[in-house]
Scaffold this active site. Structure first.
Site, short mmCIF file in Angstrom:
data_model
loop_
_atom_site.label_atom_id
_atom_site.label_comp_id
_atom_site.label_asym_id
_atom_site.label_seq_id
_atom_site.Cartn_x
_atom_site.Cartn_y
_atom_site.Cartn_z
N LYS A 1 -7.25 7.27 10.52
CA LYS A 1 -6.09 7.08 9.63
C LYS A 1 -5.70 8.41 8.98
O LYS A 1 -4.53 8.78 8.93
CB LYS A 1 -6.42 6.05 8.55
CG LYS A 1 -5.52 6.12 7.32
CD LYS A 1 -5.96 5.20 6.22
CE LYS A 1 -6.95 5.74 5.24
NZ LYS A 1 -6.44 6.58 4.16
N ASN A 2 -6.71 9.13 8.48
CA ASN A 2 -6.41 10.34 7.70
C ASN A 2 -5.96 11.51 8.55
O ASN A 2 -5.51 12.53 8.03
CB ASN A 2 -7.61 10.72 6.82
CG ASN A 2 -7.77 9.75 5.67
OD1 ASN A 2 -6.87 8.95 5.41
ND2 ASN A 2 -8.91 9.79 4.99
N ARG B 1 -0.97 7.37 -0.79
CA ARG B 1 -1.03 8.77 -1.21
C ARG B 1 -0.31 9.69 -0.21
O ARG B 1 0.40 10.62 -0.56
CB ARG B 1 -2.50 9.17 -1.33
CG ARG B 1 -2.78 10.62 -1.54
CD ARG B 1 -2.56 11.04 -2.95
NE ARG B 1 -2.92 12.42 -3.17
CZ ARG B 1 -2.63 13.07 -4.28
NH1 ARG B 1 -1.99 12.48 -5.26
NH2 ARG B 1 -2.98 14.33 -4.43
N CYS C 1 -5.18 4.97 -3.51
CA CYS C 1 -6.35 4.44 -4.21
C CYS C 1 -6.49 5.11 -5.58
O CYS C 1 -6.25 6.32 -5.71
CB CYS C 1 -7.62 4.72 -3.41
SG CYS C 1 -7.71 3.83 -1.87
N ARG D 1 -4.16 11.09 -9.65
CA ARG D 1 -4.31 11.98 -8.50
C ARG D 1 -3.10 12.90 -8.49
O ARG D 1 -2.05 12.58 -7.94
CB ARG D 1 -4.43 11.16 -7.21
CG ARG D 1 -5.76 10.40 -7.16
CD ARG D 1 -5.86 9.56 -5.92
NE ARG D 1 -6.04 10.33 -4.70
CZ ARG D 1 -6.08 9.77 -3.50
NH1 ARG D 1 -5.99 8.47 -3.37
NH2 ARG D 1 -6.25 10.52 -2.43
N SER E 1 -7.78 21.32 -1.45
CA SER E 1 -7.20 19.97 -1.35
C SER E 1 -6.83 19.71 0.10
O SER E 1 -6.14 20.52 0.73
CB SER E 1 -5.96 19.89 -2.24
OG SER E 1 -5.07 18.90 -1.76
N VAL E 2 -7.28 18.57 0.60
CA VAL E 2 -6.98 18.20 2.00
C VAL E 2 -5.47 18.02 2.15
O VAL E 2 -4.82 18.64 3.00
CB VAL E 2 -7.73 16.90 2.38
CG1 VAL E 2 -7.34 16.44 3.78
CG2 VAL E 2 -9.23 17.08 2.26
N ASP F 1 -15.48 9.92 0.72
CA ASP F 1 -15.07 8.61 1.23
C ASP F 1 -16.26 7.75 1.67
O ASP F 1 -16.13 6.54 1.82
CB ASP F 1 -14.10 8.77 2.41
CG ASP F 1 -12.74 9.29 1.94
OD1 ASP F 1 -12.48 9.26 0.72
OD2 ASP F 1 -11.96 9.74 2.79
N ILE G 1 -15.79 15.26 -6.05
CA ILE G 1 -14.39 15.35 -5.63
C ILE G 1 -13.50 14.49 -6.54
O ILE G 1 -12.52 14.97 -7.09
CB ILE G 1 -14.21 14.92 -4.15
CG1 ILE G 1 -15.13 15.75 -3.24
CG2 ILE G 1 -12.75 15.02 -3.72
CD1 ILE G 1 -14.77 17.21 -3.08
N ARG H 1 -5.75 -1.38 4.59
CA ARG H 1 -5.00 -0.11 4.61
C ARG H 1 -5.66 0.91 5.55
O ARG H 1 -4.97 1.80 6.05
CB ARG H 1 -4.93 0.50 3.21
CG ARG H 1 -3.98 -0.24 2.28
CD ARG H 1 -3.86 0.47 0.97
NE ARG H 1 -3.80 1.90 1.19
CZ ARG H 1 -4.30 2.81 0.36
NH1 ARG H 1 -4.88 2.46 -0.76
NH2 ARG H 1 -4.21 4.09 0.64
C1 EPZ Z 1 -7.65 13.02 1.19
O1 EPZ Z 1 -6.99 12.74 -0.02
C2 EPZ Z 1 -7.98 11.71 1.84
N1 EPZ Z 1 -6.74 10.96 2.05
C3 EPZ Z 1 -8.91 10.90 0.94
O2 EPZ Z 1 -9.29 9.72 1.63
C4 EPZ Z 1 -10.17 11.73 0.65
O3 EPZ Z 1 -10.97 11.04 -0.28
C5 EPZ Z 1 -9.79 13.10 0.07
O4 EPZ Z 1 -8.85 13.77 0.96
C6 EPZ Z 1 -10.98 14.02 -0.12
O5 EPZ Z 1 -11.63 14.20 1.09
C7 EPZ Z 1 -6.01 11.20 3.12
O6 EPZ Z 1 -6.34 12.03 3.96
C8 EPZ Z 1 -4.78 10.39 3.29
P1 EPZ Z 1 -7.52 16.07 -2.06
P2 EPZ Z 1 -6.22 13.87 -0.83
O7 EPZ Z 1 -6.15 16.58 -2.31
O8 EPZ Z 1 -5.63 14.82 0.13
C9 EPZ Z 1 -7.49 17.28 -6.67
C10 EPZ Z 1 -9.51 7.41 1.96
O9 EPZ Z 1 -10.29 6.57 1.44
N2 EPZ Z 1 -6.07 17.60 -6.48
O10 EPZ Z 1 -8.41 16.81 -1.13
O11 EPZ Z 1 -5.33 13.20 -1.79
C11 EPZ Z 1 -7.78 15.78 -6.55
O12 EPZ Z 1 -7.49 15.09 -7.76
C12 EPZ Z 1 -8.84 8.47 1.11
O13 EPZ Z 1 -9.22 7.40 3.15
C13 EPZ Z 1 -5.37 18.20 -7.51
O14 EPZ Z 1 -5.91 18.46 -8.60
O15 EPZ Z 1 -7.43 14.55 -1.60
C14 EPZ Z 1 -9.21 15.76 -6.16
O16 EPZ Z 1 -10.03 15.88 -7.28
C15 EPZ Z 1 -9.10 8.23 -0.34
N3 EPZ Z 1 -4.04 18.50 -7.32
C16 EPZ Z 1 -9.37 17.01 -5.30
O17 EPZ Z 1 -8.23 17.84 -5.61
C17 EPZ Z 1 -3.41 18.22 -6.15
O18 EPZ Z 1 -2.20 18.53 -6.04
C18 EPZ Z 1 -9.37 16.76 -3.79
O19 EPZ Z 1 -8.26 15.91 -3.45
C19 EPZ Z 1 -4.14 17.63 -5.11
C20 EPZ Z 1 -5.46 17.33 -5.30
#
Ligand code: EPZ
Length: 425
Positions: A22-23, A94, A118, A126, A168-169, A311, A333, A404
């Site tokens: 999915k991701n 998201r 989520c 987020r 950030s991913v 995750d 995270i 989802r």
């Molecule tokens: C991705 O979310 C995944 N979602 C998430 O999987 C996963 O938990 C996460 O990466 C971490 O591996 C998808 O790929 C669709 P991040 P993402 O931006 O991209 C902070 C699942 O269950 N941050 O890497 O939203 C954030 O708050 C989902 O499949 C900022 O501060 O995660 C977090 O603490 C849930 N500002 C950290 O960075 C921003 O603009 C990492 O989040 C963006 C993020």
């Protein structure tokens, strides 16, 4: 709202085939906004978030055609492109934010709703600040009004050097996609290196993008005028794979897990071996057998890729509830990602949380069935696994969270011996 009813304890045995990730599918789909030619994506998981992303693309004018089994999708150019990503579609997911950059890159304007997804971080939410500030550096201007990001650029986005202050991913994917058609050269550092980010760069490269990983976390992207239509198969889902690995370990089961490259989840497999699982890896396949007694694990810490994935944190927590002795997991995270703890406590788990560290007092007899509620996608899967190992009936409500991101989870589990049924209403 559907519920799952599980009669435990159950043991999982047999073979299971892993679906597409999915991701990975979500950013690949978002990036099709950049294309004029047709893109054919194979191995799309049949999960709600992918349906939502495809509906979003449709609402932007893209023409979507599915194969009979809905695993292959053809995405064709919009005859009359639109730039409005509505709240009604984006609110549940998201990854909805990932259309913002490509819309501005391709059409130089977008009105995109703030995304949903989520709730993983309690009151901190987020944020999308990293997405917005990076896009600004490429020349995007924006204002925020009524929950929408109104963005535009004067012509093409412009390549530049950008360093992410934190990893950030999603923001990495956003910026990579948005730089592909920008003028000039972008040098982006501080990128996430999750396999889903690599799948995205592989996909875009195959379509003619000039992307080169020039350091562990750095990409150089030379803007191209257009991308060419391609056929591409989405990588397998590493979180689904990890979930089934835990199911086998937790229930003293034995599984052959097919269609996934074990090299991508070495950290997780090492921990499972430490817990006592017997594991044999081969190309695109994992054989895993649960031990009689699960050993406790101290000091699991969630981290960016290479480290243990957030995750899988709720899912491994269930395993440790059944281990002998004390285990700990620190969530680095999403520090508030512990909503599942209260529900696991209903089933008899002994877990305490302090400063984003969960201390799990394991019990090999863990699990007496109860009524529990899903709070998010991975928490739902964790509750299902807890239900499998618990004695008696466990009822899990709000499984729409699970739908989802897990394809036919209960059907796959049933095939390998779980006593689980979906009840509607
Ligand atoms: C991705 O979310 C995944 N979602 C998430 O999987 C996963 O938990 C996460 O990466 C971490 O591996 C998808 O790929 C669709 P991040 P993402 O931006 O991209 C902070 C699942 O269950 N941050 O890497 O939203 C954030 O708050 C989902 O499949 C900022 O501060 O995660 C977090 O603490 C849930 N500002 C950290 O960075 C921003 O603009 C990492 O989040 C963006 C993020």
């Amino acid at each position: 709202m559907d519920k799952f009813v599980i009669k435990g304890p159950c043991k999982v045995r047999g073979q299971v085939s892993i679906s597409g990730s999915k991701n990975s599918a979500l950013p690949l789909l978002a990036s099709t906004i950049l294309f004029d030619e047709d893109v054919i994506l194979e191995n799309i998981p049949r999960v709600q978030d992918c349906n939502t992303m495809l509906n979003l693309l449709k609402s932007l004018g893209k023409i979507i055609k599915f194969s009979k089994n809905r695993r292959i999708v053809k995405i064709s150019k919009a005859k009359r492109p639109k730039y409005f990503a509505s709240y009604s579609i984006v609110k549940t997911m998201r990854a909805g934010i990932l259309v913002l950059g490509p819309l501005v890159a391709k059409y130089h304007k977008s009105i995109s709703s703030f995304p949903g997804g989520c709730i993983l971080n309690g009151n901190s939410g987020r944020p999308i600040d990293l997405h917005l500030s990076a896009l600004q550096k490429l020349g995007m201007k924006y204002s925020i009004k009524n929950g929408y990001i109104r963005a535009s650029s004067k012509g093409k986005l412009k390549g530049t050097s950008i360093k992410f202050p934190t990893i950030s991913v999603g923001a990495s994917q956003q910026l990579i996609i948005s730089s592909v058609l920008a003028s000039g050269v972008s040098l982006i550092s501080g990128l996430a290196t999750e396999p889903e980010v690599k799948d995205l760069t592989n996909f875009l490269k195959k379509a003619g993008a000039k992307i080169k990983w020039v350091g562990k976390r750095t990409c150089r992207i030379i803007g191209v005028k257009k991308l060419k239509g391609i056929r591409y198969s989405v990588m397998g889902d590493r979180i689904e794979t990890g979930t089934f690995c835990v199911a086998a370990t937790l229930t003293k089961g034995k599984l052959k897990i097919k269609n996934f490259d074990p090299k991508l989840i070495q950290t997780e497999l090492k921990i499972l071996k430490k817990a006592g699982a017997k594991i044999k890896e081969s190309k695109n396949q994992i054989l895993i057998e649960g031990p009689k007694k699960i050993k406790n694990i101290r000091n699991i810490v969630t981290k960016e890729y290479g480290g243990f994935p957030t995750d899988l944190q709720p899912i491994f927590m269930v395993l440790l509830c059944k281990a002998e002795g004390i285990s700990t997991i620190t969530e680095k995270i999403f520090q508030g990602r512990f909503l599942h703890v209260m529900e696991l406590q209903r089933l008899g788990a002994q877990i305490s949380i302090k400063n984003a560290k969960a201390v799990i007092n394991g019990n090999p007899n863990f699990g007496i069935g109860a009524e529990v509620m899903s709070s998010d996608l991975r928490a739902s899967a964790a509750l299902v696994l807890a239900g499998l190992t618990s004695k008696g009936i466990t009822t899990i409500s709000r499984v729409y969270h699970l739908d989802r991101g897990y394809e036919q989870f209960e059907k796959k589990l049933k095939k390998i011996g779980a006593n689980i049924k979906r009840v509607s209403g």
